[in-house]
Design a protein around this motif. Structure first.
Motif, PDB file in Angstrom:
ATOM      1  N   ARG A 191      62.066 117.934  12.042  1.00 40.09           N
ATOM      2  CA  ARG A 191      63.276 117.765  11.472  1.00 40.09           C
ATOM      3  C   ARG A 191      63.858 118.815  10.664  1.00 40.09           C
ATOM      4  N   GLU A 192      62.865 119.617  10.278  1.00 45.69           N
ATOM      5  CA  GLU A 192      63.445 120.805   9.474  1.00 45.69           C
ATOM      6  C   GLU A 192      64.015 121.882  10.368  1.00 45.69           C
ATOM      7  N   TYR A 193      63.158 122.279  11.493  1.00 44.12           N
ATOM      8  CA  TYR A 193      63.543 122.951  12.531  1.00 44.12           C
ATOM      9  C   TYR A 193      64.925 122.482  13.304  1.00 44.12           C
ATOM     10  N   GLN A 194      65.157 121.143  13.378  1.00 46.95           N
ATOM     11  CA  GLN A 194      66.339 120.569  13.928  1.00 46.95           C
ATOM     12  C   GLN A 194      67.691 121.139  13.053  1.00 46.95           C
ATOM     13  N   GLN A 195      67.542 121.138  11.635  1.00 46.87           N
ATOM     14  CA  GLN A 195      68.756 121.295  11.068  1.00 46.87           C
ATOM     15  C   GLN A 195      68.847 122.678  10.774  1.00 46.87           C
ATOM     16  N   VAL A 196      67.820 123.730  11.117  1.00 44.07           N
ATOM     17  CA  VAL A 196      68.127 125.062  11.317  1.00 44.07           C
ATOM     18  C   VAL A 196      68.525 125.381  12.653  1.00 44.07           C
ATOM     19  N   GLN A 197      68.312 124.599  13.693  1.00 43.49           N
ATOM     20  CA  GLN A 197      68.967 124.645  14.939  1.00 43.49           C
ATOM     21  C   GLN A 197      70.494 124.559  14.927  1.00 43.49           C
ATOM     22  N   PHE A 198      70.854 123.513  14.124  1.00 43.39           N
ATOM     23  CA  PHE A 198      72.227 123.202  14.053  1.00 43.39           C
ATOM     24  C   PHE A 198      72.939 124.218  13.249  1.00 43.39           C
ATOM     25  N   LYS A 199      72.368 124.668  12.139  1.00 43.91           N
ATOM     26  CA  LYS A 199      73.012 125.767  11.507  1.00 43.91           C
ATOM     27  C   LYS A 199      73.010 127.115  12.386  1.00 43.91           C
ATOM     28  N   PHE A 200      72.214 127.457  13.321  1.00 38.91           N
ATOM     29  CA  PHE A 200      72.287 128.439  14.367  1.00 38.91           C
ATOM     30  C   PHE A 200      73.371 128.247  15.272  1.00 38.91           C
ATOM     31  N   LEU A 201      73.812 126.983  15.756  1.00 35.10           N
ATOM     32  CA  LEU A 201      74.753 126.857  16.571  1.00 35.10           C
ATOM     33  C   LEU A 201      76.163 126.990  16.020  1.00 35.10           C
ATOM     34  N   ASP A 202      76.212 126.723  14.673  1.00 34.88           N
ATOM     35  CA  ASP A 202      77.449 126.988  13.940  1.00 34.88           C
ATOM     36  C   ASP A 202      77.564 128.411  13.978  1.00 34.88           C
ATOM     37  N   ALA A 203      76.431 129.166  13.718  1.00 35.65           N
ATOM     38  CA  ALA A 203      76.880 130.478  13.409  1.00 35.65           C
ATOM     39  C   ALA A 203      77.063 131.254  14.918  1.00 35.65           C
ATOM     40  N   VAL A 204      76.705 130.851  15.893  1.00 41.72           N
ATOM     41  CA  VAL A 204      76.789 131.342  17.297  1.00 41.72           C
ATOM     42  C   VAL A 204      78.579 130.922  17.347  1.00 41.72           C
ATOM     43  N   GLN A 259      68.970 135.668  20.158  1.00 47.86           N
ATOM     44  CA  GLN A 259      70.480 135.980  20.359  1.00 47.86           C
ATOM     45  C   GLN A 259      70.568 137.261  19.491  1.00 47.86           C
ATOM     46  N   LEU A 260      69.786 137.644  18.225  1.00 49.22           N
ATOM     47  CA  LEU A 260      70.138 138.714  17.715  1.00 49.22           C
ATOM     48  C   LEU A 260      69.277 139.995  18.634  1.00 49.22           C
ATOM     49  N   SER A 261      68.323 139.654  19.344  1.00 53.43           N
ATOM     50  CA  SER A 261      67.780 140.857  20.199  1.00 53.43           C
ATOM     51  C   SER A 261      68.826 141.284  21.040  1.00 53.43           C
ATOM     52  N   ASP A 262      69.640 140.419  21.665  1.00 53.94           N
ATOM     53  CA  ASP A 262      70.685 140.612  22.750  1.00 53.94           C
ATOM     54  C   ASP A 262      71.847 141.549  22.016  1.00 53.94           C
ATOM     55  N   VAL A 263      71.933 141.220  20.898  1.00 58.54           N
ATOM     56  CA  VAL A 263      73.102 142.106  19.984  1.00 58.54           C
ATOM     57  C   VAL A 263      72.395 143.426  19.556  1.00 58.54           C
ATOM     58  N   SER A 316      80.607 130.875  15.382  1.00 54.20           N
ATOM     59  CA  SER A 316      81.497 131.673  14.465  1.00 54.20           C
ATOM     60  C   SER A 316      81.780 133.039  14.819  1.00 54.20           C
ATOM     61  N   MET A 317      81.145 133.333  16.217  1.00 47.51           N
ATOM     62  CA  MET A 317      81.154 134.863  16.652  1.00 47.51           C
ATOM     63  C   MET A 317      80.959 135.959  15.744  1.00 47.51           C
ATOM     64  N   ASP A 318      80.108 135.560  14.925  1.00 44.96           N
ATOM     65  CA  ASP A 318      79.763 136.856  13.651  1.00 44.96           C
ATOM     66  C   ASP A 318      78.167 136.898  13.819  1.00 44.96           C
ATOM     67  N   PRO A 319      77.727 138.240  14.119  1.00 46.13           N
ATOM     68  CA  PRO A 319      76.322 138.331  14.057  1.00 46.13           C
ATOM     69  C   PRO A 319      75.484 138.190  12.692  1.00 46.13           C
ATOM     70  N   ASN A 320      76.674 138.746  11.702  1.00 42.69           N
ATOM     71  CA  ASN A 320      76.006 138.672  10.341  1.00 42.69           C
ATOM     72  C   ASN A 320      75.494 137.314   9.900  1.00 42.69           C
ATOM     73  N   ASN A 321      76.072 136.142  10.536  1.00 41.59           N
ATOM     74  CA  ASN A 321      75.602 134.843  10.153  1.00 41.59           C
ATOM     75  C   ASN A 321      74.384 134.609  10.762  1.00 41.59           C
ATOM     76  N   ILE A 322      73.918 135.003  11.937  1.00 40.64           N
ATOM     77  CA  ILE A 322      72.655 134.921  12.495  1.00 40.64           C
ATOM     78  C   ILE A 322      71.623 135.797  11.588  1.00 40.64           C
ATOM     79  N   VAL A 323      72.056 136.833  11.083  1.00 47.74           N
ATOM     80  CA  VAL A 323      71.102 137.691  10.200  1.00 47.74           C
ATOM     81  C   VAL A 323      70.857 137.018   9.121  1.00 47.74           C
ATOM     82  N   ALA A 324      71.912 136.392   8.447  1.00 49.64           N
ATOM     83  CA  ALA A 324      71.630 135.690   7.289  1.00 49.64           C
ATOM     84  C   ALA A 324      70.836 134.602   7.383  1.00 49.64           C
ATOM     85  N   LEU A 325      70.955 133.915   8.712  1.00 49.68           N
ATOM     86  CA  LEU A 325      69.940 132.912   8.919  1.00 49.68           C
ATOM     87  C   LEU A 325      68.562 133.143   9.394  1.00 49.68           C
TER      88      LEU A 325
END
Length: 685
Positions: free
Chosen positions: A259-272, A296-300, A274-283
């Motif tokens: 359940r906790e990982y699912q919440q993190v997954q939803f935040k990740f989709l929001d960060a994607v 995703q950050l590895s591709d960046v 946003s088209m801002d890699p800094n949001n993924i770094v913060a996550l």
């Protein structure tokens, strides 16, 4: 009296008495050892009555008794311990008498018997001839009776275990081929250091590694990656693996998100979004082992040419996956399956693929080949990442020619590998390299060369569009007779179906370096001339292959499109259809299957704001968050707040009308001109 009887009367364990090396001499013979052992057995029988009466007074008397026995010569001091162990093994008659002795004796005798048995269980076998003869007789009797002793034949034991557990690797759907021999993965080959040590030596590979400190972090031992002390402290990210079913010896697994990982997954989709890699770094700072964020950050990082960081992120993702493995999940047995239709499993496929490509670019093709076979073994029937389009290239790079030929021979019947351009040309190239080996038999070498010529000619007739782009990338100018011929000319490329154009561009763009060698080019030139002669002679094979090209390769499946996108080869990517290039492609899940099986869904987000708003209304919305041009009140629990918002909107509407009138009545006037042209500009105030 025997040594064993004396030790039991003393209440000592074996090995406690001091060894006396005074009587040791060199030149021991097996016959003398056998006679001494027979004398000990006779004395043992004669001293059974004396054992109940005689009690030794000191250790020295025991040593004197040993010296008075038949003198034994030893070439190795450790033979004394081994021979003593062998003489102390109980006969069946003594085993029958042992319970009587234990009941008549004290508790110390019982403990002594137990310790004797433990010592005998871990005692080293003697190197004497008598013991060897006994062992040979036992093995011979066991073989005559048809029952092998447990542990003597390990291969037979493993075979029986496989038959009992149903782990046989024969697959009826694959023509009865032994997949273990084709897709067998070894644990040691999953480590790139094994291959680098083979090339450069252990000192060159491990020389720059500092000794580990005592206060280093504890990491779990894994096969795919080596955890680094620079990584964040590992904590369970919420991923687990479950066993779905076991059928015909094949285990079907799936990853599961908590359940906790699912919440993190939803935040990740929001960060994607946003088209801002800094949001993924913060996550990632809050969740350092979230899989999709790492991918995703590895591709960046790779796009920004930070290859070291990109590779490190992929290794961290693999480490997180391996810590979540099920106890029955195996990387090497070939009996573990993961369904690509489940989104939780796709990240594992992509992490393995990206890690494999990093290894290939790093100069470890043999290790990359092991990962390629591992990905193919997870779902060999569907092959979601189309590893059959890559395995031939890695096999040629690692010079495992026999392995590729065996795969082609076993899978050709049920997978039609000859209809893929990469296998048609790569198998011919394998036969050619085998014919060029120095230690090969001349007869075998000529046979391999004949097979290579025949297979290459057939590949050129079946796929004539490969030749021209291959020579262009190899910077080789083709002969005028070849370029002007209609079979290999521009017509051959323009007339091939779109799916075949993708496969051709993919193979040429990936393996053209393997054809640049001078012997290979000479061999290719001879084969091209022979093909032109057969075309001019109206060989029936030419027309047959032409009909096959027209009927097949009309449209490529989705897994081939996915493989082309992951390969990032420009020649192949440019030939993708519009339905693929026009849709957004996410690096953490490229071209997901249309029939995905989702275990949980993302909650719908409330999109606030109207879509058809003017620039002026957006400007007022930035100043007044409650502003709404349509005049409709926002959804609020308090009615007074809604009423106040509506009145505010009316006031803003009046303000907008006044501003429109003001802007409409504005007139711009030109400043009056001065008649004095010599006026100094500095006098202007």
């Amino acid at each position: 009296m025997s040594t064993r009887a004396l030790r039991r009367l003393k209440g000592k364990q074996r090995g406690q008495e001091e060894l006396d090396f005074g009587g040791m001499t060199l030149g021991d013979r097996p016959e003398e050892r056998a006679e001494a052992e027979e004398e000990e057995e006779e004395e043992e029988e004669e001293g059974q009555i004396e054992a109940a009466v005689v009690v030794p007074t000191s250790k020295g008397s025991g040593r004197k008794a040993k010296k008075n026995k038949a003198q034994k010569n030893f070439s190795n001091i450790y033979e004394l311990i081994c021979d003593a162990d062998e003489t102390e093994k109980h006969s069946p008659e003594e085993e029958a008498e042992k319970p009587d002795r234990n009941t008549n004796g004290t508790g110390n005798n019982k403990e002594t018997d137990k310790t004797d048995q433990n010592h005998e269980a871990f005692a080293k076998p003697s190197s004497g001839d008598k013991v060897k003869k006994k062992k040979k007789k036992k093995k011979k009797v066991a073989s005559e009776e048809g029952q092998a002793a447990p542990g003597d034949d390990i291969d037979l034991l493993l075979e029986n275990l496989e038959q009992s557990t149903g782990l046989s690797l024969q697959n009826e759907g694959c023509g009865g081929s032994d997949r273990r021999s084709v897709l067998h993965v070894e644990h040691r080959n999953l480590n790139p250091e094994t291959e680098l040590k083979r090339y450069f030596g252990a000192r060159a590979v491990l020389g720059d590694q500092r000794p580990r400190q005592r206060n280093r972090q504890f990491h779990r031992t894994t096969w795919m990656t080596n955890p680094k002390d620079s990584w964040p402290r590992f904590s369970r990210p919420g991923i687990s693996m479950a066993l779905l079913e076991t059928k015909d010896g094949i285990h079907y697994f799936t990853f599961e998100h908590g359940r906790e990982y699912q919440q993190v997954q939803f935040k990740f989709l929001d960060a994607v979004e946003s088209m801002d890699p800094n949001n993924i770094v913060a996550l990632l700072q809050l969740n350092p082992y979230h899989i999709d964020s790492l991918l995703q950050l590895s591709d960046v990082c790779r796009i920004q040419e930070d290859q070291e960081m990109a590779r490190d992120l992929i290794e961290r993702a693999l480490y997180s996956f391996e810590c979540a493995f099920h106890p029955l999940f195996s990387l090497t047995s070939g009996t573990s399956r993961l369904d690509y239709l489940r989104p939780e499993n796709r990240a594992f496929y992509l992490a393995l693929y990206k890690h494999m490509m990093f290894l290939e670019k790093r100069g470890c093709p043999r290790t990359a080949l092991e990962y390629c076979k591992l990905i193919l073994s997870l779902d060999p029937d569907s092959d979601p990442l189309c590893m059959l389009l890559l395995i031939d290239f890695l096999t040629l790079r690692s010079r495992e020619y026999q392995s590729l030929l065996q795969l082609y021979q076993d899978w050709e019947e049920h997978r039609n590998l000859s209809q893929l351009p990469n296998f048609a040309f790569s198998t011919a190239l394998c036969h050619f390299h085998l014919s060029q080996q120095d230690d090969a038999d001349p007869e075998e070498s000529s046979k391999q060369r004949s097979n290579a010529d025949q297979m290459l000619q057939h590949a050129l007739i079946m796929f004539p569009g490969v030749l021209t782009p291959l020579l262009d990338l190899c910077t080789v100018q083709a002969d005028a007779a070849v370029t002007s011929h209609s079979f290999f000319g521009p017509k051959s490329q323009l007339g091939q179906p779109p799916a075949l154009a993708q496969l051709t561009a993919l193979y040429v763009g990936r393996t053209y370096n393997l054809w640049r060698e001078a012997p290979v080019m000479l061999w290719l030139e001879e084969s091209v001339k022979e093909v032109l002669r057969r075309v001019d002679a109206a060989d029936p094979l030419v027309e047959e292959c032409q009909n096959k090209r027209k009927q097949r390769y009309q449209s490529a499946p989705r897994n081939i499109h996915r493989h082309v996108l992951l390969s990032e080869i420009k020649e192949a990517t440019s030939s993708l259809p519009l339905e693929v290039t026009t849709q957004p492609v996410m690096g953490f899940d490229p071209l997901p299957p249309l029939d995905s099986v989702s275990s949980y869904s993302r909650p719908e987000r409330l999109h606030v704001g109207a879509s058809n708003e003017s620039t002026l209304s957006l400007f007022f919305r930035s100043l007044l968050p409650n502003f709404n041009l349509q005049g409709g009140p926002r959804q609020d629990d308090d009615m007074e707040v809604a009423r106040a918002g509506q009145e505010l909107n009316q006031e803003v509407n009046r303000l907008m009308v006044a501003m429109r009138d003001m802007l409409a009545n504005i007139r711009f006037q030109e400043p009056p001109r001065e008649d004095n042209p010599y006026r100094d500009e500095e006098e202007w105030d």
